[in-house]
Enzyme design. Structure first.
Site, PDB file in Angstrom:
ATOM      1  CG  ASN A 103       6.230  -4.001   9.267  1.00  0.00           C
ATOM      2  OD1 ASN A 103       5.546  -4.441   8.340  1.00  0.00           O
ATOM      3  ND2 ASN A 103       5.814  -3.021  10.053  1.00  0.00           N
ATOM      4  CG  HIS A 105       4.909   1.731  10.036  1.00  0.00           C
ATOM      5  ND1 HIS A 105       3.705   1.139  10.358  1.00  0.00           N
ATOM      6  CD2 HIS A 105       4.845   3.002  10.497  1.00  0.00           C
ATOM      7  CE1 HIS A 105       2.953   2.030  10.995  1.00  0.00           C
ATOM      8  NE2 HIS A 105       3.615   3.154  11.090  1.00  0.00           N
ATOM      9  CB  SER A 132      10.386   3.263   8.765  1.00  0.00           C
ATOM     10  OG  SER A 132      10.215   4.645   8.979  1.00  0.00           O
ATOM     11  CG  ASP A 141       4.191  -0.370  13.544  1.00  0.00           C
ATOM     12  OD1 ASP A 141       4.466  -1.381  12.859  1.00  0.00           O
ATOM     13  OD2 ASP A 141       3.077   0.161  13.554  1.00  0.00           O
TER      14      ASP A 141
HETATM   15  C1  GAR Z   1       1.746  -0.405   2.633  1.00  0.00           C
HETATM   16  O1  GAR Z   1       1.605   0.990   2.515  1.00  0.00           O
HETATM   17  C2  GAR Z   1       2.478  -0.748   3.907  1.00  0.00           C
HETATM   18  O2  GAR Z   1       3.495   0.155   4.243  1.00  0.00           O
HETATM   19  C3  GAR Z   1       1.363  -0.703   4.916  1.00  0.00           C
HETATM   20  O3  GAR Z   1       0.246  -1.245   4.262  1.00  0.00           O
HETATM   21  C4  GAR Z   1       0.382  -1.060   2.848  1.00  0.00           C
HETATM   22  C5  GAR Z   1       0.298  -2.410   2.199  1.00  0.00           C
HETATM   23  O4  GAR Z   1       0.231  -2.274   0.802  1.00  0.00           O
HETATM   24  N1  GAR Z   1       1.686  -1.439   6.076  1.00  0.00           N
HETATM   25  C6  GAR Z   1       1.193  -1.161   7.280  1.00  0.00           C
HETATM   26  O5  GAR Z   1       0.424  -0.262   7.497  1.00  0.00           O
HETATM   27  C7  GAR Z   1       1.683  -2.069   8.383  1.00  0.00           C
HETATM   28  N2  GAR Z   1       1.092  -1.712   9.627  1.00  0.00           N
HETATM   29  P1  GAR Z   1       0.547  -3.506  -0.136  1.00  0.00           P
HETATM   30  O6  GAR Z   1      -0.325  -4.674   0.321  1.00  0.00           O
HETATM   31  O7  GAR Z   1       0.133  -3.029  -1.487  1.00  0.00           O
HETATM   32  O8  GAR Z   1       2.005  -3.812  -0.055  1.00  0.00           O
END
Ligand code: GAR
Length: 185
Positions: A103, A105, A132, A141
């Protein structure tokens, strides 16, 4: 090249970064979304990657996950990458991909698990934020961190300005970390 399945829920900018990176170590074989209207699905389709995004039919999470798991295995997926996948996966699904699911995060884990990571980092007065890549375990997480990238937090930053600065690093970090994991399998 290791076959990767990417799970998304929304925008898909990390999916795009994984697709645009030099894929010498991995190939994206399937994109799965828990939302049939996720904008990121258009990125997958434009790249010619098969998608699995069934409309919710009220059967509940266990049935949805079993179907997604079957789709991933039918596509020959060896590694799963969560990329903005915003639903908690059940312990049963996670167990089926132990050591093979990662994942990204948007925090410097173990800081700020869960949501609103950038707002929490700013409120705490942190000098740095970041992102991360970690192995997924049943606890949210919480799995072993494989790679991190850091950015400064500036005076006057909002959650949005910090998120944008971190996102640039996410797009650099994730393809590298995934390729490294793929090479080590
Ligand atoms: C990203 O910033 C990712 O790190 C976060 O959501 C966004 C997705 O953007 N993920 C989380 O918060 C997971 N809990 P994206 O759809 O443009 O890749």
């Amino acid at each position: 090249r290791r076959r990767v399945g990417v799970l998304i829920s929304g925008r898909g900018s990390n999916l795009r970064a994984l697709l645009e990176a030099e894929q010498d170590a991995y190939a994206i074989a399937l994109v799965v979304s828990n939302r049939p209207d996720a904008p990121g699905l258009a990125i997958a389709r434009a790249a010619g990657v098969p998608v699995h995004a069934p409309a919710p039919d009220g059967r509940g999470r266990a049935a949805w996950e079993a179907e997604a798991d079957a789709a991933l295995r039918a596509a020959g997926v060896e590694l799963v990458a969560l990329a903005g996948y915003m639903r908690i996966l059940s312990p049963a699904f996670v167990a089926g991909w132990e050591g093979r699911m990662v994942n990204i995060h948007p925090s410097l884990l173990p800081l700020y698990k869960g949501l609103d990571t950038h707002a929490r980092a700013i409120a705490a007065g942190d000098a740095e934020g970041g992102c991360s890549v970690h192995l997924v375990t049943a606890a949210l997480d919480d799995g072993p961190v494989l790679a991190q990238a850091r950015v400064p937090i500036h005076a006057g930053d909002t959650p949005e300005t910090l998120a944008a600065r971190v996102l640039v690093e996410e797009h650099r970090l994730y393809p590298r970390a995934l390729a490294e994991l793929a090479r080590g399998l």
